[in-house]
Design an enzyme around this catalytic site. Structure first.
Site, PDB file in Angstrom:
ATOM      1  N   HIS A 106       0.837  -1.201   0.000  1.00 41.60           N
ATOM      2  CA  HIS A 106       0.000   0.000   0.000  1.00 41.60           C
ATOM      3  C   HIS A 106       0.880   1.262   0.000  1.00 41.60           C
ATOM      4  O   HIS A 106       2.097   1.182   0.043  1.00 41.60           O
ATOM      5  CB  HIS A 106      -0.989  -0.033   1.160  1.00 41.60           C
ATOM      6  CG  HIS A 106      -1.662  -1.363   1.292  1.00 41.60           C
ATOM      7  ND1 HIS A 106      -2.584  -1.826   0.372  1.00 41.60           N
ATOM      8  CD2 HIS A 106      -1.496  -2.369   2.191  1.00 41.60           C
ATOM      9  CE1 HIS A 106      -2.974  -3.049   0.720  1.00 41.60           C
ATOM     10  NE2 HIS A 106      -2.321  -3.409   1.801  1.00 41.60           N
ATOM     11  N   GLU A 143      -1.405   0.529   8.106  1.00 41.58           N
ATOM     12  CA  GLU A 143      -0.583  -0.522   7.519  1.00 41.58           C
ATOM     13  C   GLU A 143       0.479   0.078   6.599  1.00 41.58           C
ATOM     14  O   GLU A 143       1.626  -0.374   6.590  1.00 41.58           O
ATOM     15  CB  GLU A 143      -1.472  -1.490   6.735  1.00 41.58           C
ATOM     16  CG  GLU A 143      -0.711  -2.634   6.088  1.00 41.58           C
ATOM     17  CD  GLU A 143      -1.604  -3.545   5.266  1.00 41.58           C
ATOM     18  OE1 GLU A 143      -1.084  -4.535   4.712  1.00 41.58           O
ATOM     19  OE2 GLU A 143      -2.821  -3.260   5.157  1.00 41.58           O
ATOM     20  N   HIS A 198       3.244  -6.652   4.648  1.00 41.48           N
ATOM     21  CA  HIS A 198       1.856  -6.331   4.975  1.00 41.48           C
ATOM     22  C   HIS A 198       1.593  -6.572   6.452  1.00 41.48           C
ATOM     23  O   HIS A 198       2.402  -7.186   7.161  1.00 41.48           O
ATOM     24  CB  HIS A 198       0.893  -7.196   4.151  1.00 41.48           C
ATOM     25  CG  HIS A 198       0.924  -6.886   2.690  1.00 41.48           C
ATOM     26  ND1 HIS A 198       0.092  -5.968   2.102  1.00 41.48           N
ATOM     27  CD2 HIS A 198       1.717  -7.369   1.696  1.00 41.48           C
ATOM     28  CE1 HIS A 198       0.355  -5.892   0.812  1.00 41.48           C
ATOM     29  NE2 HIS A 198       1.352  -6.727   0.536  1.00 41.48           N
ATOM     30  N   GLU A 280       2.359 -11.287   6.103  1.00 41.82           N
ATOM     31  CA  GLU A 280       1.445 -10.550   6.979  1.00 41.82           C
ATOM     32  C   GLU A 280       2.056 -10.656   8.378  1.00 41.82           C
ATOM     33  O   GLU A 280       2.045 -11.718   8.993  1.00 41.82           O
ATOM     34  CB  GLU A 280       0.046 -11.171   6.957  1.00 41.82           C
ATOM     35  CG  GLU A 280      -0.635 -11.147   5.591  1.00 41.82           C
ATOM     36  CD  GLU A 280      -1.294  -9.811   5.281  1.00 41.82           C
ATOM     37  OE1 GLU A 280      -1.170  -8.879   6.107  1.00 41.82           O
ATOM     38  OE2 GLU A 280      -1.932  -9.703   4.209  1.00 41.82           O
TER      39      GLU A 280
END
Length: 316
Positions: A106, A143, A198, A280
């Site tokens: 992102h 995030e 992430h 993650e």
């Protein structure tokens, strides 16, 4: 299923036909759960008192906190579209000549560009949104901010080992890049390894990390068949070192407790032609995981664990 990878060691002469040391998943998970128990008993990250500096070549799992990037604002000058963020010259070291691409999931500016990130792109198997804003903790730590901070820490550690490090974005462009462009950046760099960073946004009580591996895909523009095996090797090593350095347990809500998940619906993996995994690092929506993710000391440990896994993979 097991995590494979030698312990992190100082550079030493290569020996012919050197094989990886395999550590059983059961032992690693047990160690991770013990570390988790110690963490809970101690009452949280408590990393603020840590001092000193660790590098990706250090054998100590207790990586220390680097100066936090939390107060830094993204650069106002966007990088040209399709151009990865520049990397400083690599130092001499065991990874001299190796290229690592870090993909901070992102972009801090995505939320300002809804129409751009919502447009669809081809990921081989189907189409998907260009990107998303990502998730955040309940207190608003995003995030995008987390991934960029860990990426900066990893870049320093890997450059100290001699690697050439490129970031797909450094908060230096208005939004994106889209998932297909993220894959192309790694491909164009002929990266020896790519890791996409992430943090998850699952429900309260869902805790732990998981590493996402590419499945075998051969459709449209996607053909992952050549990278499935090396990507699994990379993912196993990253997962093993992440357990050892951070004390985090594998996810209790995906991956059957093993910390490894295979997916065929992620454009960043489907379109990659070089070894690549996602990680993650924890669940931002769980208060206990969030306490770790928002700790600069713990983020340094996360960066070191992931970096050690990459170095283990590249050294073979």
């Amino acid at each position: 299923m097991s995590y494979a990878g030698p312990s992190f060691e100082p550079p030493r002469p290569r020996r012919s036909r050197r094989g990886p040391v395999t550590v059983s998943l059961a032992a690693l998970v047990a160690g991770a759960l013990l570390g988790w128990l110690v963490y809970e008993t101690a009452g949280g990250p408590g990393g603020g008192a840590e001092s000193g500096r660790a590098t990706a070549g250090s054998s100590s799992p207790a990586a220390t906190s680097a100066p936090s990037d939390d107060a830094k604002e993204p650069s106002a000058s966007p990088a040209p579209r399709g151009t990865p963020s520049a990397s400083a010259p690599a130092a001499s070291g065991p990874l001299k000549g190796k290229v690592v691409v870090i993909d901070p999931g992102h972009n801090p500016g995505n939320f300002r560009h809804a129409s751009e990130i919502n447009r669809t792109v081809d990921i081989g198997t189907n189409t998907k949104e260009c990107d998303t804003t990502g998730t955040s903790t309940n207190d608003g730590y995003t995030e995008a901010k987390f991934t960029l901070d860990v990426a900066h820490r990893m870049r320093t550690l890997l450059q100290e080992q001699g690697a050439t490090v490129k970031l797909t974005q450094d908060g230096d462009r208005p939004y994106g890049p889209c998932v297909d462009e993220r894959a192309r950046i790694g491909n164009k760099a002929k990266a020896d390894a790519v890791v996409s960073l992430h943090a998850d946004g699952s429900g309260t009580g869902n805790r732990g990390f998981h590493v996402i591996l590419p499945g075998a895909v051969h459709a449209g523009a996607a053909d992952t068949r050549a990278i499935v095996a090396p990507s699994r090797d990379l993912g196993e090593r990253v997962a093993g070192r992440f357990v050892a350095v951070t004390g985090s347990a594998p996810s209790n809500y995906v991956g059957d407790g093993g910390g490894l998940v295979t997916r065929r619906d992620l454009g960043g993996l489907n379109l990659s032609t070089v070894p690549k995994v996602f990680i993650e690092c924890g669940n931002m929506r769980d208060s206990k995981d969030a306490a770790r993710l928002t700790s600069g000391a713990w983020r340094q440990k996360a960066a070191q664990g992931i970096s050690e896994g990459i170095v283990s993979f590249l050294r073979g």
